[in-house]
Design a protein around this motif. Structure first.
Motif, mmCIF file in Angstrom:
data_model
loop_
_atom_site.group_PDB
_atom_site.id
_atom_site.type_symbol
_atom_site.label_atom_id
_atom_site.label_comp_id
_atom_site.label_asym_id
_atom_site.label_seq_id
_atom_site.Cartn_x
_atom_site.Cartn_y
_atom_site.Cartn_z
ATOM 1 N N ASN A 113 -18.952 22.115 47.674
ATOM 2 C CA ASN A 113 -19.349 21.930 46.278
ATOM 3 C C ASN A 113 -19.592 23.297 45.643
ATOM 4 O O ASN A 113 -20.658 23.888 45.797
ATOM 5 C CB ASN A 113 -20.608 21.067 46.207
ATOM 6 C CG ASN A 113 -20.950 20.656 44.786
ATOM 7 O OD1 ASN A 113 -20.384 21.165 43.828
ATOM 8 N ND2 ASN A 113 -21.883 19.728 44.645
ATOM 9 N N TRP A 114 -18.602 23.790 44.900
ATOM 10 C CA TRP A 114 -18.693 25.084 44.247
ATOM 11 C C TRP A 114 -19.036 24.942 42.765
ATOM 12 O O TRP A 114 -18.903 25.895 42.000
ATOM 13 C CB TRP A 114 -17.372 25.844 44.391
ATOM 14 C CG TRP A 114 -16.996 26.126 45.809
ATOM 15 C CD1 TRP A 114 -16.001 25.539 46.524
ATOM 16 C CD2 TRP A 114 -17.617 27.058 46.701
ATOM 17 N NE1 TRP A 114 -15.950 26.036 47.811
ATOM 18 C CE2 TRP A 114 -16.940 26.967 47.946
ATOM 19 C CE3 TRP A 114 -18.679 27.957 46.580
ATOM 20 C CZ2 TRP A 114 -17.293 27.741 49.037
ATOM 21 C CZ3 TRP A 114 -19.025 28.725 47.681
ATOM 22 C CH2 TRP A 114 -18.337 28.619 48.886
ATOM 23 N N VAL A 115 -19.482 23.766 42.361
ATOM 24 C CA VAL A 115 -19.880 23.541 40.976
ATOM 25 C C VAL A 115 -21.116 24.383 40.681
ATOM 26 O O VAL A 115 -22.073 24.410 41.464
ATOM 27 C CB VAL A 115 -20.176 22.050 40.721
ATOM 28 C CG1 VAL A 115 -20.753 21.825 39.323
ATOM 29 C CG2 VAL A 115 -18.909 21.222 40.919
ATOM 30 N N SER A 149 -12.700 20.590 47.661
ATOM 31 C CA SER A 149 -13.458 21.674 47.035
ATOM 32 C C SER A 149 -13.583 21.350 45.549
ATOM 33 O O SER A 149 -12.582 21.077 44.878
ATOM 34 C CB SER A 149 -12.765 23.020 47.222
ATOM 35 O OG SER A 149 -12.681 23.358 48.596
ATOM 36 N N LEU A 150 -14.833 21.373 45.047
ATOM 37 C CA LEU A 150 -15.108 21.071 43.648
ATOM 38 C C LEU A 150 -15.457 22.346 42.906
ATOM 39 O O LEU A 150 -16.220 23.176 43.401
ATOM 40 C CB LEU A 150 -16.281 20.097 43.516
ATOM 41 C CG LEU A 150 -16.184 18.731 44.194
ATOM 42 C CD1 LEU A 150 -17.420 17.912 43.858
ATOM 43 C CD2 LEU A 150 -14.928 18.019 43.753
ATOM 44 N N TYR A 151 -14.920 22.479 41.684
ATOM 45 C CA TYR A 151 -15.218 23.622 40.828
ATOM 46 C C TYR A 151 -15.524 23.099 39.426
ATOM 47 O O TYR A 151 -15.021 22.063 38.995
ATOM 48 C CB TYR A 151 -14.033 24.590 40.768
ATOM 49 C CG TYR A 151 -13.578 25.095 42.108
ATOM 50 C CD1 TYR A 151 -14.094 26.264 42.648
ATOM 51 C CD2 TYR A 151 -12.622 24.389 42.837
ATOM 52 C CE1 TYR A 151 -13.663 26.729 43.893
ATOM 53 C CE2 TYR A 151 -12.192 24.835 44.076
ATOM 54 C CZ TYR A 151 -12.716 26.009 44.596
ATOM 55 O OH TYR A 151 -12.306 26.455 45.822
ATOM 56 N N ALA A 211 -17.893 12.812 44.917
ATOM 57 C CA ALA A 211 -16.731 13.208 45.705
ATOM 58 C C ALA A 211 -16.850 12.742 47.151
ATOM 59 O O ALA A 211 -15.875 12.288 47.758
ATOM 60 C CB ALA A 211 -16.548 14.726 45.641
ATOM 61 N N GLN A 216 -25.112 18.785 39.462
ATOM 62 C CA GLN A 216 -24.369 19.441 40.539
ATOM 63 C C GLN A 216 -24.368 18.576 41.801
ATOM 64 O O GLN A 216 -23.321 18.361 42.431
ATOM 65 C CB GLN A 216 -24.998 20.807 40.839
ATOM 66 C CG GLN A 216 -24.313 21.607 41.928
ATOM 67 C CD GLN A 216 -25.137 22.821 42.329
ATOM 68 O OE1 GLN A 216 -26.319 22.700 42.638
ATOM 69 N NE2 GLN A 216 -24.518 23.995 42.288
ATOM 70 N N ARG A 217 -25.553 18.051 42.162
ATOM 71 C CA ARG A 217 -25.638 17.181 43.344
ATOM 72 C C ARG A 217 -24.894 15.870 43.120
ATOM 73 O O ARG A 217 -24.275 15.325 44.040
ATOM 74 C CB ARG A 217 -27.103 16.912 43.679
ATOM 75 C CG ARG A 217 -27.856 18.119 44.206
ATOM 76 C CD ARG A 217 -29.208 17.704 44.776
ATOM 77 N NE ARG A 217 -30.050 17.095 43.745
ATOM 78 C CZ ARG A 217 -30.858 17.772 42.948
ATOM 79 N NH1 ARG A 217 -30.928 19.098 43.052
ATOM 80 N NH2 ARG A 217 -31.610 17.162 42.053
ATOM 81 N N LEU A 274 -16.555 18.524 52.452
ATOM 82 C CA LEU A 274 -16.741 18.828 51.041
ATOM 83 C C LEU A 274 -17.364 20.199 50.865
ATOM 84 O O LEU A 274 -18.330 20.551 51.546
ATOM 85 C CB LEU A 274 -17.644 17.769 50.394
ATOM 86 C CG LEU A 274 -18.007 17.975 48.919
ATOM 87 C CD1 LEU A 274 -16.773 17.797 48.047
ATOM 88 C CD2 LEU A 274 -19.099 16.999 48.498
ATOM 89 N N ALA A 319 -22.207 15.427 41.364
ATOM 90 C CA ALA A 319 -20.778 15.684 41.544
ATOM 91 C C ALA A 319 -20.407 15.659 43.024
ATOM 92 O O ALA A 319 -19.387 15.074 43.416
ATOM 93 C CB ALA A 319 -20.399 17.026 40.917
ATOM 94 N N GLY A 320 -21.253 16.275 43.848
ATOM 95 C CA GLY A 320 -20.993 16.253 45.284
ATOM 96 C C GLY A 320 -21.077 14.852 45.862
ATOM 97 O O GLY A 320 -20.262 14.468 46.717
#
Length: 476
Positions: A383-385, A354-356, A372, A365-366, A381, A368-369
């Motif tokens: 993706n809560w960014v 889980s990403l924040y 990861a 944002q994409r 995954l 970052a996903g």
């Protein structure tokens, strides 16, 4: 990106001028994040776009070229952008590059080693295909501080049983026939001593780049594309109608399976492929999340595929503790040239990451996903960014109704579609209300449907309701 040979013949009688193309490219740079618009100069002559100026990193340089290739009327791109990135000490950069290769589920198994000197990475070793070499270089471009790659010592070791020239030609033709991104009816392929000669006509520079890439994937040692021309008339829907003719489920399954053979992330696994009325169901196990994602992406690019049900399960070859995966993700985000300046929080439980955090655009944002997902040990995954409020065309500020704001948003979206090589002649209707864009109508493919939504976000929409239908599926 593999450099292309561009013809110097004058452009055919197209309905766009060099000034229009230049303005459209600059508009795309302004609204597509990942490039430093204010540092890039654009010039156009006979449909050939020249990019000069500065890019922050190698990925941004590559992205600028990819964006320009997608603009309607562009016949080629000459990329002379230079890289200006913060200095990273050689030892630190070499450690980062080694870690990037080691953390990548596919590249970690390759016989590749790198040295760093003044931001220049020299890659050496052996890989088994052009696609594997391209994957290694892509990983290296994604390390902050890399200014240039030297890959002459990264050698492709072809197998003892190499395809004949005739077999290479046949494979290229088959791959192009099944690739939904390319109208191959007007493309001729000839191979002499592993040198592939391409001739004929395609409708966009992006199509030309895809044809060249396909030739390399099929085993070409070199590709000569000087006689493959880009002409606006080749985008005609009438010419492309046969591309979407009905295909049998058995043939679609075979084409998807063949596509997997050229993807080094998916090649080592054997997903089960079932097709029913054009809907592909993928099942079985793969070793990492990126392989699962790429398998779906590959399947969606096959002619005749109207939807993909991705039931693949991620099963890593060895147990990796959640704490180790967490630290690896944090390190990967920190060395990414787009993301290394943001603060992220990462939690991993039973392989689900889980990403924040907060970034400046949907592109980041994409990204970052994607970073990861490319880490070994990540099975799922979330993706809560979030995207920070920002003014301008990025459109993610808290929406306050303004006179004609929705009208302006809809016009920006339509302008993007007008200049898109793939969407300009498709029946897409746009309605904007309180920052939300609703898309209706028909498009040719699922890829076009996704592109339309992505472009709406890039034009400033806060939300997109994608109600577009895929034409061929709609007719079933």
């Amino acid at each position: 990106m593999q450099p292309l040979d561009y013809d110097v013949q004058p452009a055919t009688a197209e309905r766009v001028t060099d000034a229009d193309i230049m303005a459209a490219v600059e508009l795309f740079f302004l609204t597509k994040k990942g490039v430093s618009t204010h540092l890039i100069d654009v010039a156009t002559h006979d449909g050939i776009v020249l990019l000069t100026g500065i890019a922050d990193n190698l990925l941004a340089r590559e992205r600028a070229e990819e964006i320009a290739l997608l603009v309607r009327g562009v016949r080629g791109v000459v990329n002379e952008l230079i890289i200006s990135t913060p200095d990273v000490p050689d030892e630190e950069l070499q450690r980062s590059v080694a870690a990037a290769l080691a953390d990548d589920p596919a590249a970690s198994g390759y016989n590749v080693h790198c040295t760093a000197a003044d931001g220049v990475i020299t890659a050496a070793g052996t890989v088994q295909s052009w696609a594997e070499k391209a994957l290694v270089l892509r990983v290296l471009r994604g390390v902050r501080g890399v200014r240039r790659l030297a890959a002459d010592e990264l050698v492709i070791r072809w197998g003892e049983l190499q395809n004949s020239d005739e077999e290479i030609t046949t494979q290229i033709r088959e791959l192009l026939d099944w690739d939904i991104r390319v109208h191959s009816a007007l493309v001729e392929v000839r191979t002499d001593d592993r040198v592939v000669h391409l001739s004929g006509t395609v409708g966009s520079a992006a199509e030309k780049a895809q044809v060249v890439t396909t030739a390399y994937r099929a085993g070409a040692a070199r590709v000569d594309a000087r006689d493959l021309f880009v002409a606006y008339w080749a985008l005609s829907p009438e010419l492309r109608r046969t591309k979407y003719a009905d295909r049998s489920d058995e043939d679609i399954a075979a084409a998807v399976r063949a596509t997997f053979l050229y993807d080094p992330r998916v090649l080592s696994y054997q997903p089960i492929i079932l097709v029913h009325n054009g809907t592909v169901t993928l099942s079985g196990a793969v070793g990492n999340l990126r392989a699962k994602q790429d398998a779906e992406r590959d399947a969606r690019a096959v002619v005749g595929v109207w939807d993909v049900q991705n039931l693949l399960k991620v099963r890593t070859a060895r147990f990796i503790p959640d704490d180790d995966v967490t630290q690896t993700i944090k390190a990967a985000l920190a060395r990414d040239p787009y993301l290394g300046f943001f603060d992220f929080s990462v939690r991993v439980r039973n392989g689900k990451a889980s990403l924040y955090g907060q970034v400046g655009s949907h592109f980041e944002q994409r990204q970052a996903g994607a970073v990861a997902a490319g880490v070994n040990g990540v099975a799922d995954l979330a993706n809560w960014v979030t995207v920070a409020a920002s003014p301008g065309f990025d459109g993610f500020q808290a929406y306050a109704p303004q006179p004609n704001a929705d009208f302006a948003l809809a016009e920006r979206i339509r302008a993007r579609y007008f200049w898109s090589a793939s969407l300009h002649n498709q029946a897409v209707e746009v309605l904007a209300e309180q920052g939300r864009a609703t898309l209706t109508g028909l498009v040719d493919t699922w890829l076009d449907r996704g592109q339309a939504a992505a472009d709406a976000y890039r034009a400033g929409a806060r939300y997109v309701d994608n109600e577009l239908l895929v034409a061929a599926e709609h007719e079933l």
